[in-house]
Design a protein around this motif. Structure first.
Motif, PDB file in Angstrom:
ATOM      1  N   GLY A  24       0.493  -1.596  -0.251  1.00  0.00           N
ATOM      2  CA  GLY A  24       0.181   0.060   0.161  1.00  0.00           C
ATOM      3  C   GLY A  24       0.709   1.502  -0.282  1.00  0.00           C
ATOM      4  N   ALA A  25       2.237   1.239   0.103  1.00  0.00           N
ATOM      5  CA  ALA A  25       2.939   1.754   0.582  1.00  0.00           C
ATOM      6  C   ALA A  25       2.929   2.668  -0.983  1.00  0.00           C
ATOM      7  N   HIS A  26       3.893   1.706  -2.025  1.00  0.00           N
ATOM      8  CA  HIS A  26       3.527   2.227  -3.122  1.00  0.00           C
ATOM      9  C   HIS A  26       2.692   3.669  -4.209  1.00  0.00           C
ATOM     10  N   LYS A  27       1.608   3.163  -3.203  1.00  0.00           N
ATOM     11  CA  LYS A  27       0.048   3.643  -4.045  1.00  0.00           C
ATOM     12  C   LYS A  27       0.623   5.440  -3.252  1.00  0.00           C
ATOM     13  N   PRO A  28      -0.355   6.692  -4.901  1.00  0.00           N
ATOM     14  CA  PRO A  28      -1.145   5.697  -6.016  1.00  0.00           C
ATOM     15  C   PRO A  28       0.146   5.974  -6.945  1.00  0.00           C
ATOM     16  N   LYS A  29       1.750   6.403  -7.009  1.00  0.00           N
ATOM     17  CA  LYS A  29       2.227   5.949  -7.615  1.00  0.00           C
ATOM     18  C   LYS A  29       2.819   5.183  -8.548  1.00  0.00           C
ATOM     19  N   ILE A  30       1.946   3.511  -8.279  1.00  0.00           N
ATOM     20  CA  ILE A  30       2.594   2.254  -8.497  1.00  0.00           C
ATOM     21  C   ILE A  30       1.039   2.121  -9.430  1.00  0.00           C
ATOM     22  N   GLY A  31      -0.389   2.629  -8.741  1.00  0.00           N
ATOM     23  CA  GLY A  31      -1.260   2.384  -9.983  1.00  0.00           C
ATOM     24  C   GLY A  31      -1.119   3.025 -10.799  1.00  0.00           C
ATOM     25  N   GLU A  32      -0.444   4.411 -10.768  1.00  0.00           N
ATOM     26  CA  GLU A  32      -0.001   4.997 -12.001  1.00  0.00           C
ATOM     27  C   GLU A  32       1.204   4.069 -12.747  1.00  0.00           C
ATOM     28  N   ALA A  33       1.569   4.299 -12.716  1.00  0.00           N
ATOM     29  CA  ALA A  33       3.261   3.214 -13.629  1.00  0.00           C
ATOM     30  C   ALA A  33       2.117   2.102 -14.430  1.00  0.00           C
ATOM     31  N   LEU A  34       1.158   1.072 -13.887  1.00  0.00           N
ATOM     32  CA  LEU A  34       0.795   0.325 -14.226  1.00  0.00           C
ATOM     33  C   LEU A  34      -0.607   0.608 -15.227  1.00  0.00           C
ATOM     34  N   PHE A  35      -0.994   1.973 -14.903  1.00  0.00           N
ATOM     35  CA  PHE A  35      -1.980   2.172 -15.832  1.00  0.00           C
ATOM     36  C   PHE A  35      -1.218   2.643 -16.994  1.00  0.00           C
ATOM     37  N   MET A  36      -0.369   3.476 -16.686  1.00  0.00           N
ATOM     38  CA  MET A  36       0.248   4.170 -17.811  1.00  0.00           C
ATOM     39  C   MET A  36       0.640   3.056 -18.387  1.00  0.00           C
ATOM     40  N   SER A  37       1.312   2.157 -18.404  1.00  0.00           N
ATOM     41  CA  SER A  37       1.916   0.632 -19.219  1.00  0.00           C
ATOM     42  C   SER A  37       0.634  -0.340 -19.683  1.00  0.00           C
ATOM     43  N   VAL A  38      -1.062  -0.120 -18.638  1.00  0.00           N
ATOM     44  CA  VAL A  38      -2.630  -0.559 -19.906  1.00  0.00           C
ATOM     45  C   VAL A  38      -1.991   0.750 -21.080  1.00  0.00           C
ATOM     46  N   LEU A  39      -1.839   1.673 -20.550  1.00  0.00           N
ATOM     47  CA  LEU A  39      -3.116   2.242 -21.851  1.00  0.00           C
ATOM     48  C   LEU A  39      -1.562   2.493 -23.410  1.00  0.00           C
ATOM     49  N   GLY A  87      -2.019  -3.750  -7.565  1.00  0.00           N
ATOM     50  CA  GLY A  87      -3.560  -4.243  -8.900  1.00  0.00           C
ATOM     51  C   GLY A  87      -4.941  -2.923  -8.916  1.00  0.00           C
ATOM     52  N   GLY A  88      -5.187  -3.120  -6.910  1.00  0.00           N
ATOM     53  CA  GLY A  88      -6.412  -2.145  -6.596  1.00  0.00           C
ATOM     54  C   GLY A  88      -6.399  -0.992  -7.279  1.00  0.00           C
ATOM     55  N   ASP A  89      -4.882  -0.724  -6.551  1.00  0.00           N
ATOM     56  CA  ASP A  89      -4.629   1.116  -7.468  1.00  0.00           C
ATOM     57  C   ASP A  89      -4.647   1.662  -8.529  1.00  0.00           C
ATOM     58  N   ALA A  90      -4.343   0.221  -9.434  1.00  0.00           N
ATOM     59  CA  ALA A  90      -4.866   0.908 -11.250  1.00  0.00           C
ATOM     60  C   ALA A  90      -5.870   0.364 -11.200  1.00  0.00           C
ATOM     61  N   ALA A  91      -6.701  -0.808 -10.979  1.00  0.00           N
ATOM     62  CA  ALA A  91      -8.137  -1.016 -11.252  1.00  0.00           C
ATOM     63  C   ALA A  91      -9.048   0.551 -11.050  1.00  0.00           C
ATOM     64  N   ARG A  92      -8.559   1.401 -10.149  1.00  0.00           N
ATOM     65  CA  ARG A  92      -9.082   2.502  -9.750  1.00  0.00           C
ATOM     66  C   ARG A  92      -9.419   3.253 -11.049  1.00  0.00           C
ATOM     67  N   LEU A  93      -7.652   3.324 -11.552  1.00  0.00           N
ATOM     68  CA  LEU A  93      -7.499   4.064 -12.557  1.00  0.00           C
ATOM     69  C   LEU A  93      -8.533   4.113 -14.188  1.00  0.00           C
ATOM     70  N   ALA A  94      -8.502   2.487 -13.955  1.00  0.00           N
ATOM     71  CA  ALA A  94      -8.760   1.912 -15.184  1.00  0.00           C
ATOM     72  C   ALA A  94      -9.996   2.168 -15.220  1.00  0.00           C
ATOM     73  N   ARG A  95     -10.860   2.309 -14.012  1.00  0.00           N
ATOM     74  CA  ARG A  95     -12.533   1.645 -14.214  1.00  0.00           C
ATOM     75  C   ARG A  95     -12.712   3.702 -15.133  1.00  0.00           C
ATOM     76  N   THR A  96     -12.053   4.254 -14.020  1.00  0.00           N
ATOM     77  CA  THR A  96     -11.904   5.930 -14.330  1.00  0.00           C
ATOM     78  C   THR A  96     -12.206   5.882 -16.536  1.00  0.00           C
ATOM     79  N   VAL A 119      -3.562  -8.006 -19.831  1.00  0.00           N
ATOM     80  CA  VAL A 119      -2.802  -8.764 -18.232  1.00  0.00           C
ATOM     81  C   VAL A 119      -1.670  -7.940 -17.606  1.00  0.00           C
ATOM     82  N   MET A 120      -2.210  -8.032 -16.114  1.00  0.00           N
ATOM     83  CA  MET A 120      -1.291  -7.426 -15.431  1.00  0.00           C
ATOM     84  C   MET A 120      -1.039  -8.166 -15.081  1.00  0.00           C
ATOM     85  N   LEU A 121       0.615  -8.895 -13.942  1.00  0.00           N
ATOM     86  CA  LEU A 121       0.513  -9.312 -13.391  1.00  0.00           C
ATOM     87  C   LEU A 121       1.267  -8.400 -11.912  1.00  0.00           C
ATOM     88  N   THR A 122       0.496  -8.764 -10.756  1.00  0.00           N
ATOM     89  CA  THR A 122       0.794  -8.482  -9.510  1.00  0.00           C
ATOM     90  C   THR A 122       0.742  -9.197  -8.537  1.00  0.00           C
TER      91      THR A 122
END
Lengths: 331, 330
Positions: free
Chosen positions: B108-123, B163-172, B209-212
């Motif tokens: 959880g300490a990597h949030k929100p940066k980790i979600g941004e990096a993972l979501f960037m990768s998805v895009l 993954g949950g942090d990335a999912a938050r952005l993905a849903r948006t 597919v996202m591996l976390t």
């Protein structure tokens, strides 16, 4: 409604590829969404001008991108409306051609959803130093390269029209502060603070990610020159979604080499395709995407056709068309 | 209720200055949890110098590397170890962990940066950036038009904090989020959460597919040729997995054949892991150097907030947060 059937000539350019082809099948699908208008339109499809000469003389409306525009006043006395299937229409400037009273519209707005998605990717990539990471990967060099959270960073949108507003919205969604610049300086809801053209340097100095979304006109040609790159916030990045000639790419390469600009993502070039011997291909900290950022492979033509049918309806009922190109401004 | 706790803080200079915990940082973080003030004392050490003396008197330990194999003997008073990171594969298996010690990590300490990096990768994957960069290197103008990401399916394998942090952005952005998870059956940002056994049924559905997953004995080698083969042709892969989870050779083959359209791959220091140098030039692959998931300005602050939360819990006799399950290894 005027009961006359309109002749619509659809001129496709095969060199643009199937993503941009307004073909009979896609036309029929769109016609089914707009049956009231479609029943009063006779559409003729031409590719690389194979049916252009024989139809243009009786055409009321023309849809296309490349055609002998300087001959239209002679060839097409009936022509009332030309719809251009792209947004940046500088290849047809100046807009002094066509029969008297001709209205020209462009595809502004059609790119918006895809441009917004690409802009979100590009903003995250600039903040995360992806252009530099890619250069290091090519050098087989691994190095930790920390970056900050995007929330609270500032995006600067140069040229807030339909595409710029979509880009602004995407940056907002990521938690960025959004600055904009447009000719009028008038506010838009997607932008936190809008500047006029004379305040461009203020926008550049504050922005972590600069997006270029202007049309190419005499005023925007080489807008981003070495003086402007020097005004950018040190270590910021730039994304060009406008036209290649809006940027002096030699100045950009110098700014990247000095580190003044940390990274660049370019989607547009002058000329296109980018020649194989261009130094841009291998400029460190620069990512080249070959003009495919904003055109949705599936929905580009359907969205274009929805705009065309809406404008046909407006033409038939005497309303103002959407997306009119101002001949004086060139966009 | 416990009256007073002695906590030893062990720094490790090999993991870089960003991870250094100073008394000033402790004071700043403590100011956010004033109820613990005066109820604990800290000792500081680095690189295990005088570690034995420091840990012998400690009730709790905050650190990353700490002679874990001997900790039962060296720290007779210890009942809590707080780790400063999330992935604790360097401590596995946890046979050394005596039942009296609660092990907590910094998930959880990597949030929100980790979600941004993972979501960037998805895009990036949806927009074919890894492939376009590969063409760029060859000076090839090869337009690849993507379709919008709204309505596409993202499969998160090992849905946790990252993954949950990335999912938050993905849903948006209108993405359908499907996940596997061992410890949860639902998540606010996921449309569906399935047990890990459902992986092979889910893989063919996903556009990305996202591996976390953490590296544990159960996940070692879990993503090989068979799993990659089950992915939808043209799908993309974003991997935050530690070395040993993905079969690199099978991945390279799938990218070269075009079965996968691209990969964004978080790469730990290749000099510290098994890494075939040919992987550098793997087509349609972009590496992140394991630094895009941390915001240096916020990461240690977040870690210390987790630490102080658990310190308050320890003083109040409440169960710890972020407790590692010794059987699962995360």
């Amino acid at each position: 409604m005027n009961e006359k059937t309109l002749t619509l000539l659809v001129e496709n350019e095969s060199g643009l590829g199937p993503v941009f082809e307004v073909d009979p099948a896609r036309y029929r699908e769109a016609a089914a969404r707009h049956p009231d208008v479609a029943s009063r339109v006779r559409a003729v499809f031409s590719t690389d001008r194979d049916r252009f000469a024989q139809t243009i003389g009786e055409a009321d409306a023309l849809v296309g991108w490349v055609f002998p525009h300087r001959e239209l006043d002679r060839l097409a006395p009936q022509l009332r409306w030309v719809h251009l299937t792209g947004a940046g229409v500088n290849h047809l400037a100046p807009f002094d051609w066509g029969p008297p009273g001709l209205v020209v519209t462009n595809n502004r707005g059609v790119h918006a959803p895809k441009a917004a998605e690409f802009a979100a990717a590009a903003a995250l990539m600039i903040v995360n130093k992806l252009p530099r990471l890619v250069s290091r990967q090519w050098d087989r060099h691994w190095e930790l390269d920390y970056s900050e959270t995007i929330g609270g960073k500032t995006a600067g949108i140069v040229g807030v029209g339909n595409m710029g507003a979509a880009v602004a919205g995407a940056c907002r969604t990521l938690g960025m502060r959004v600055l904009g610049m447009r000719r009028s300086g008038a506010p838009r809801p997607e932008v936190d603070h809008m500047f006029g053209p004379e305040e461009l340097d203020v926008l550049l100095a504050q922005s972590d990610v600069v997006f270029l979304c202007t049309p190419l006109t005499d005023e925007t040609r080489s807008l981003m020159d070495s003086a402007r790159f020097a005004r950018m916030k040190p270590g910021s990045g730039i994304v060009n979604l406008a036209r290649g000639a809006v940027v002096d790419n030699d100045a950009l390469r110098a700014a990247l080499a000095s580190g003044q600009v940390s990274g660049a993502i370019l989607d547009v070039f002058d000329p296109e395709p980018l020649p194989a011997d261009s130094p841009l291909w291998t400029t460190p900290n620069l990512i080249v995407t070959p003009h495919c950022s904003s055109d949705d492979a599936q929905s580009y033509v359907p969205r274009t056709l929805d705009l065309i049918f809406d404008n046909l309806r407006r033409l038939m009922t005497g309303q103002t068309l959407r997306g009119i190109v101002d001949p004086r401004l060139g966009y | 209720m416990t009256e007073h706790l002695r906590i030893h803080i062990e720094n490790d200079s090999t993991i870089g200055p960003l991870f250094e915990i100073t008394p000033e940082m402790i004071a700043r973080a403590e100011a956010r949890r004033p109820e613990v003030k005066g109820r604990w004392t800290a000792s500081y050490g680095r690189d295990l110098v005088e570690f034995e003396r420091n840990v012998a008197a400690a009730d709790g330990l905050l650190g990353w590397q700490f002679r874990h194999a001997e900790i039962d003997r060296l720290g007779p008073r210890l009942h809590w170890i707080q780790l400063t990171g999330a992935g604790l594969d360097h401590l596995l298996p946890l046979k050394w962990l005596p039942p009296r010690i609660a092990l907590t990590n910094a998930r959880g300490a990597h949030k929100p940066k980790i979600g941004e990096a993972l979501f960037m990768s998805v895009l990036m994957l949806n927009n074919f950036i890894p492939a376009l960069v590969h063409h760029q290197r060859a000076r090839r103008w090869n337009q690849m038009f993507a379709t919008g990401i709204a309505g596409k399916t993202l499969l998160i394998v090992g849905l946790g904090e990252a993954g949950g942090d990335a999912a938050r952005l993905a849903r948006t952005f209108g993405i359908r989020v499907v996940a596997t998870a061992r410890r949860t059956t639902s998540h606010i940002a996921a449309h569906e959460v399935h047990p890990p056994s459902a992986l092979r049924d889910l893989l063919p559905q996903a556009d990305i597919v996202m591996l976390t997953v953490p590296l544990t004995p159960q996940t070692r080698g879990m993503f090989g040729a068979r799993e990659i083969g089950l992915m939808k042709p043209g799908a993309g892969l974003v991997s935050l997995a530690r070395a040993g989870i993905v079969d690199d050779v099978a991945l390279k083959d799938a990218l070269a054949r075009g079965h996968l359209s691209g990969c964004v791959y978080d790469l730990e220091d290749p000099s510290h892991r098994q890494f075939d140098t040919e992987m550098w030039d793997c087509p349609n692959m972009i590496y992140l150097p394991h630094s895009q998931t941390n915001d240096p300005a916020r990461f240690m602050e977040n870690v210390l907030d987790i630490f102080f939360d658990n310190l308050a819990r320890a003083l109040g006799g409440e169960p710890f947060a972020n407790r590692v399950d010794p059987n699962l290894g995360y």
